[in-house]
Design a protein around this motif. Structure first.
Motif, PDB file in Angstrom:
ATOM      1  N   LYS A  23     -26.825 -28.526  49.263  1.00 41.88           N
ATOM      2  CA  LYS A  23     -26.794 -27.540  48.184  1.00 41.88           C
ATOM      3  C   LYS A  23     -26.302 -28.186  46.889  1.00 41.88           C
ATOM      4  N   ILE A  24     -25.252 -28.981  47.003  1.00 34.55           N
ATOM      5  CA  ILE A  24     -24.693 -29.636  45.822  1.00 34.55           C
ATOM      6  C   ILE A  24     -25.715 -30.555  45.178  1.00 34.55           C
ATOM      7  N   SER A  26     -28.905 -30.575  45.360  1.00 37.54           N
ATOM      8  CA  SER A  26     -30.087 -29.881  44.834  1.00 37.54           C
ATOM      9  C   SER A  26     -29.794 -29.133  43.536  1.00 37.54           C
ATOM     10  N   ARG A  27     -28.521 -28.841  43.278  1.00 36.23           N
ATOM     11  CA  ARG A  27     -28.177 -28.033  42.102  1.00 36.23           C
ATOM     12  C   ARG A  27     -27.640 -28.847  40.933  1.00 36.23           C
ATOM     13  N   LYS A  28     -27.313 -30.114  41.162  1.00 39.82           N
ATOM     14  CA  LYS A  28     -26.806 -30.957  40.081  1.00 39.82           C
ATOM     15  C   LYS A  28     -27.898 -31.240  39.056  1.00 39.82           C
ATOM     16  N   LYS A  29     -27.565 -31.073  37.796  1.00 38.62           N
ATOM     17  CA  LYS A  29     -28.483 -31.429  36.714  1.00 38.62           C
ATOM     18  C   LYS A  29     -27.975 -32.708  36.047  1.00 38.62           C
ATOM     19  N   THR A 284     -22.185 -24.829  35.144  1.00 39.85           N
ATOM     20  CA  THR A 284     -23.489 -24.384  35.632  1.00 39.85           C
ATOM     21  C   THR A 284     -24.469 -25.546  35.777  1.00 39.85           C
ATOM     22  N   ASP A 285     -24.292 -26.614  34.970  1.00 44.04           N
ATOM     23  CA  ASP A 285     -25.159 -27.789  35.087  1.00 44.04           C
ATOM     24  C   ASP A 285     -24.926 -28.532  36.399  1.00 44.04           C
ATOM     25  N   GLY A 287     -24.177 -26.828  39.145  1.00 45.58           N
ATOM     26  CA  GLY A 287     -24.406 -25.860  40.215  1.00 45.58           C
ATOM     27  C   GLY A 287     -23.176 -25.097  40.634  1.00 45.58           C
ATOM     28  N   PHE A 290     -20.261 -23.293  43.766  1.00 43.83           N
ATOM     29  CA  PHE A 290     -21.114 -23.380  44.941  1.00 43.83           C
ATOM     30  C   PHE A 290     -20.951 -22.142  45.813  1.00 43.83           C
ATOM     31  N   SER A 292     -20.779 -18.328  46.068  1.00 39.30           N
ATOM     32  CA  SER A 292     -21.208 -17.173  45.287  1.00 39.30           C
ATOM     33  C   SER A 292     -20.252 -16.000  45.464  1.00 39.30           C
ATOM     34  N   CYS A 423     -18.896 -33.353  43.129  1.00 39.34           N
ATOM     35  CA  CYS A 423     -19.749 -33.496  41.942  1.00 39.34           C
ATOM     36  C   CYS A 423     -19.949 -34.959  41.541  1.00 39.34           C
TER      37      CYS A 423
END
Length: 446
Positions: A23-24, A26-29, A284-285, A287, A290, A292, A423
């Protein structure tokens, strides 16, 4: 031999490790090149370069022969949540597997104490004849109260011994007292506290006797010659709260690296290009959070303090937000560390079955004068940067920050020390197998 249930639990844990880290990632920008470069850099940093535990006293260790009440005092006086446990019979061993039995922490102690307390209350609320034969009945009653079911066989022995201690100490079994544990506990008052921590067998019960049954985290040391990437992965993906460090060929512990220490170390890197390249991003960049809003475990201020600590145990978490009202507005934070006030203050413990979260927090706040000892909930908004989060975690010495809505201070997520560490790294394919010859899952089973 492992049972099918144990295998299922192990498989579930492994899936949760992988799912969390996937999950981490896949959500990192963040640029992949930056993550790869940083991960490789951590893999080149030796564990021996990490700062030693603060205070100049080295790693705080607790002997397996220490009483439970003294262990609580050691943890509280040193302001630590956990400590490695040594076997005095193997003090000269050159193998850490012999010298160290594991780690004792507040969550293990409070579970043991409250289970013993409930069993003693059940026994003392029954007739003398019933009390003398405490066993399955008491265990059944325990399953019905707030703590839920338990496994360790040793608890039944503690219950029987607690009855003997109570009677020997002059606490009479009164048939008119009431036939339920809560009534018995409240009627016993300060004497009940004395039964649990100040009289036998609780005063003489040793850490050795509970460390296996109530273990909450594996004892997995790394070598001073290992690298920091391994430590960071154990603290983040694999959810270890602390990593002991042992020098090769020497069973004595050289260091004790915690999640908090790592985040403080990251804060010390502020101003360096690689840190600022990540820390300047809004959460938010990355993710974050984590977790919710529908996964947040909270406690209402009017609920019982016993339920709050049970909820932490059941969910394997170290703290939770205290909320109020229909909108569940956050009004405080409760940490497993706060349990020390229940164990060290007889006036609180004697009424623990009826004590609400709100009354507990008010009482503790009025008792504690030192700045930083009792903290309100630390919150942030979705536009906060990762650097803001790291600064708050490090400077306020907290383990989690609650992400709240812009207007109503409603919790919409949680950011933990584990999340922040995650992160900065990812796990290269087959990393533990290539580096150690075995997988992380095999290490954690030891």
């Amino acid at each position: 031999m492992e049972t099918s249930q144990e295998k299922d639990m192990e498989k579930e844990t492994t899936v949760s490790y992988d799912a969390y880290f996937e999950k981490i990632q896949s959500r990192k920008k963040l640029p992949v090149s930056l993550q790869e470069t940083l991960t490789a850099a951590f893999a080149r940093i030796p564990v021996s370069s990490f700062p030693q535990v603060p205070g100049g006293k080295g790693v705080i260790e607790i002997s397996a022969e220490t009483s439970i009440s003294d262990a609580v005092k050691v943890l509280s006086e040193c302001n630590i949540l956990s400590a490695p446990v040594t076997d005095p019979d193997k003090a000269d061993s050159s193998d850490w597997k012999d010298r160290y039995l594991g780690i004792i922490d507040y969550s293990a102690i409070i579970l043991w104490v409250l289970e013993g307390a409930e069993l003693a209350a059940v026994a003392l609320s029954a007739s003398s004849a019933t009390a003398a034969g405490v066993g399955a009945g008491a265990m059944g009653a325990l399953g019905a109260v707030a703590l839920g079911t338990t496994g360790p066989v040793a608890v039944a022995g503690l219950a029987a011994a607690a009855v003997g201690a109570a009677v020997a100490g002059g606490v009479a079994v009164d048939k008119g007292m009431g036939k339920d544990a809560p009534t018995a506990a409240s009627e016993l008052g300060d004497d009940f506290y004395k039964v649990i921590l100040q009289e036998e067998p609780f005063k003489s019960t040793k850490v050795r006797e509970i460390i296996e049954s109530f273990r909450s985290t594996p004892f997995l040391p790394v070598s001073t010659e290992s690298n920091m990437l391994m430590v960071l992965l154990l603290l983040s993906k694999y959810r270890m709260r602390n990593v002991p460090v042992i020098e090769p060929g020497n069973a004595f512990m050289k260091n004790f690296i915690t999640q908090s220490a790592v985040v403080r170390g990251l804060e010390g890197c502020r101003g360096r290009d690689w840190f600022d390249a990540i820390a300047s991003h809004p959460i938010t960049d990355l993710g974050l959070p984590f977790m919710s809003h529908d996964q947040v475990v909270s406690i209402d201020s009017n609920e019982l303090i016993l339920e709050a600590f049970k909820r932490m145990k059941d969910n394997q978490i170290g703290g939770l937000p205290v909320v109020e009202g229909q909108r569940k507005k956050i009004v405080g934070n409760l940490s497993i560390r706060d349990i020390r006030y229940l164990l060290l203050k007889p006036d609180l413990f004697s009424n623990f079955r009826h004590l609400t979260v709100n009354d507990f927090m008010k009482t503790v706040a009025s008792m504690v004068q030192e700045v930083g000892k009792v903290m309100p909930a630390i919150t942030c908004k979705t536009n906060s940067t990762l650097g803001d989060i790291i600064y708050s975690l490090a400077s306020k010495a907290v383990h989690r920050i609650y992400v709240v809505s812009e207007e109503e201070e409603v919790v919409i997520g949680v950011i933990t020390l584990r999340d922040v560490i995650s992160c900065f790294i990812y796990e290269p394919p087959n990393y533990f197998d290539d580096y150690l010859g075995c997988s992380a899952k095999e290490l954690l089973k030891r």
